[in-house]
Motif scaffolding. Sequence first.
Motif, short mmCIF file in Angstrom:
data_model
loop_
_atom_site.label_atom_id
_atom_site.label_comp_id
_atom_site.label_asym_id
_atom_site.label_seq_id
_atom_site.Cartn_x
_atom_site.Cartn_y
_atom_site.Cartn_z
N SER A 8 0.86 -1.19 0.00
CA SER A 8 0.00 0.00 0.00
C SER A 8 0.89 1.23 0.00
CB SER A 8 -0.93 0.01 1.22
OG SER A 8 -0.18 0.05 2.42
N TYR A 9 0.30 2.40 -0.31
CA TYR A 9 1.12 3.60 -0.43
C TYR A 9 0.33 4.83 0.04
CZ TYR A 9 -1.24 4.28 -5.03
OH TYR A 9 -2.14 4.44 -6.05
N GLY A 10 1.02 6.00 0.00
CA GLY A 10 0.39 7.23 0.47
C GLY A 10 0.38 7.35 1.98
N HIS A 11 1.36 6.76 2.65
CA HIS A 11 1.47 6.86 4.12
C HIS A 11 2.49 7.94 4.47
CE1 HIS A 11 -0.81 3.12 4.55
NE2 HIS A 11 -0.04 2.60 3.61
N ARG A 12 2.39 8.46 5.71
CA ARG A 12 3.34 9.48 6.16
C ARG A 12 4.43 8.88 7.04
NH1 ARG A 12 3.96 13.54 10.34
NH2 ARG A 12 4.94 15.40 9.48
N ASN A 13 4.06 8.42 8.22
CA ASN A 13 5.07 7.83 9.12
C ASN A 13 4.38 6.82 10.02
OD1 ASN A 13 7.59 7.40 10.27
ND2 ASN A 13 7.31 9.01 11.80
N ILE A 14 4.49 5.55 9.65
CA ILE A 14 3.78 4.49 10.37
C ILE A 14 4.53 4.17 11.66
CG2 ILE A 14 3.14 2.05 10.28
CD1 ILE A 14 2.68 2.50 7.23
N GLN A 15 3.85 4.34 12.79
CA GLN A 15 4.46 4.14 14.10
C GLN A 15 3.80 3.02 14.90
OE1 GLN A 15 7.20 6.51 15.77
NE2 GLN A 15 7.51 5.83 13.67
N GLY A 63 -2.83 -2.61 -2.46
CA GLY A 63 -2.91 -1.72 -3.61
C GLY A 63 -3.56 -0.39 -3.36
N LYS A 64 -4.00 -0.12 -2.14
CA LYS A 64 -4.75 1.12 -1.90
C LYS A 64 -3.83 2.29 -1.55
CE LYS A 64 -9.25 -0.87 -1.09
NZ LYS A 64 -10.46 -0.91 -0.24
N ASN A 65 -4.35 3.48 -1.85
CA ASN A 65 -3.62 4.73 -1.68
C ASN A 65 -4.22 5.48 -0.49
OD1 ASN A 65 -2.46 7.27 -1.86
ND2 ASN A 65 -2.94 7.57 -4.03
N ILE A 102 -3.93 14.40 0.48
CA ILE A 102 -5.03 14.67 1.42
C ILE A 102 -4.52 14.48 2.84
CG2 ILE A 102 -6.84 14.05 -0.22
CD1 ILE A 102 -7.15 11.38 1.25
N THR A 103 -5.00 15.31 3.73
CA THR A 103 -4.63 15.23 5.15
C THR A 103 -5.57 16.10 5.96
OG1 THR A 103 -2.90 15.66 6.79
CG2 THR A 103 -2.91 17.07 4.84
N GLY A 149 -10.26 8.01 -5.21
CA GLY A 149 -9.17 7.06 -5.35
C GLY A 149 -8.25 7.00 -4.16
N MET A 150 -8.52 7.82 -3.12
CA MET A 150 -7.69 7.83 -1.92
C MET A 150 -8.54 7.47 -0.71
SD MET A 150 -5.22 11.11 -2.62
CE MET A 150 -4.16 11.10 -4.09
N GLU A 151 -7.98 6.65 0.17
CA GLU A 151 -8.72 6.11 1.30
C GLU A 151 -8.84 7.13 2.43
OE1 GLU A 151 -10.11 2.98 1.10
OE2 GLU A 151 -9.37 3.28 -0.96
N GLN A 152 -9.98 7.09 3.11
CA GLN A 152 -10.19 7.86 4.32
C GLN A 152 -9.73 7.04 5.53
OE1 GLN A 152 -11.72 11.17 5.10
NE2 GLN A 152 -10.73 11.26 3.08
#
Length: 392
Positions: free
Chosen positions: A228-235, A265-267, A273-274, A293-296
């Motif tokens: 998956s993609y479109g992440h900032r900083n997974i903690q 495969g999800k964005n 978006i933020t 096309g972007m997940e909430q």
Amino acid sequence: MRRSSFARTALIAAALSLSAAPAALAQASKPETVKSEKASFTVETVAEGLERPWGLAFLPGGRMLVTEKAGRLRLVSPDGKVAPAVTGLPKVDARGQGGLLDVAVAPNFAETRHVYFTFAEAGEGGVNGTALGRGKLAENAARLEDVAVIWRQAPKYASNLHFGSRIVFAPDGTLFLGLGERSNAEFRVKSQALDETLGKVVRLTLDGKPAPGNPFEGRSDAKPEIWSYGHRNIQGAAINPADGTLWVTEHGPRGGDELNRVEAGKNYGWPVITYGKEYSGATIGDGLTEKEGMEQPVRYWVPSIGTAGLAFYGGDAFPGWKGDAFVGGLAIPTLARLEMADGKVIHEERLLEDMGERIRTVKQGPDGLLYLLTDSANGRVIRLKPAPNGRS
């Protein structure tokens, strides 16, 4: 949604000065009963004196492996004895948010004695990046042998921020690794690019290779390990035992920490978006909070709590908490209990705010109790136990 900048970390560290730590430790060490909405519990110190502990994993028999950010791996016994540092680990780049980060015990540990760990790996010219290492824990548990880096983020960048680093083993025998996008404005856009692994979840075999069946497998314009993609900083990252799905917590900027259910495969939108803003207060990008096309996120926090460790509770010690998610807070020192129903958060309760300690990691132990790591120069392993004659 996403929050973890070094600037914020420095502010929180200043607020929680070391002069206040002894009182907090003394208070939390007393077996006082804490009443929550669904359980009553006591907070028990298992071990203390750990320097910025970050990752926690359980060995068969109940012993724990705990990482210290400066580069040490400690063996902690169930009765709280902290052994000298395990030897054999590679050198880590412990600047900023970097260092020795997560640790995980292989699901086939009984046969292989494999331990996995993540760390900030230095490169030439001041660059660095997240790396996944693996080693064999010696029978006396004093050394890691046959240590190798089995996967690394490439290319490396000159940043001391946003290494991500949570390791989670999937039910199918693969592993997920949650990664950061290194924070800087020129790097963060790469969260949306499929030819690099910044701001991604990757799915790997236990040998560090791209796992078969990943969503971008076979595409020439995409890294085959990306899940998956479109992440900032997974903690924080955990498998929900109710359905085997992967969930992560992400640090947002100024506001907008996220809880996400991560699917192939999800964005997940960053930085397009933020719900957060720049630390200056400026708008990020076009100021969008949603886009086709972007997940909430399943849940987001404004203001940010500094979402850290994540665990789903499935034990018997606290029947009232079964199925709940627990999220550590760094910016707002807390343990957030999230009641879940049909994949949604229906209620949030804040616990341990009076303790005043940043909670870096949350794990369910093999004994069905909840274990936490507190993030400080005198960090602790603590556990939550049902209160005697308490409601649970």
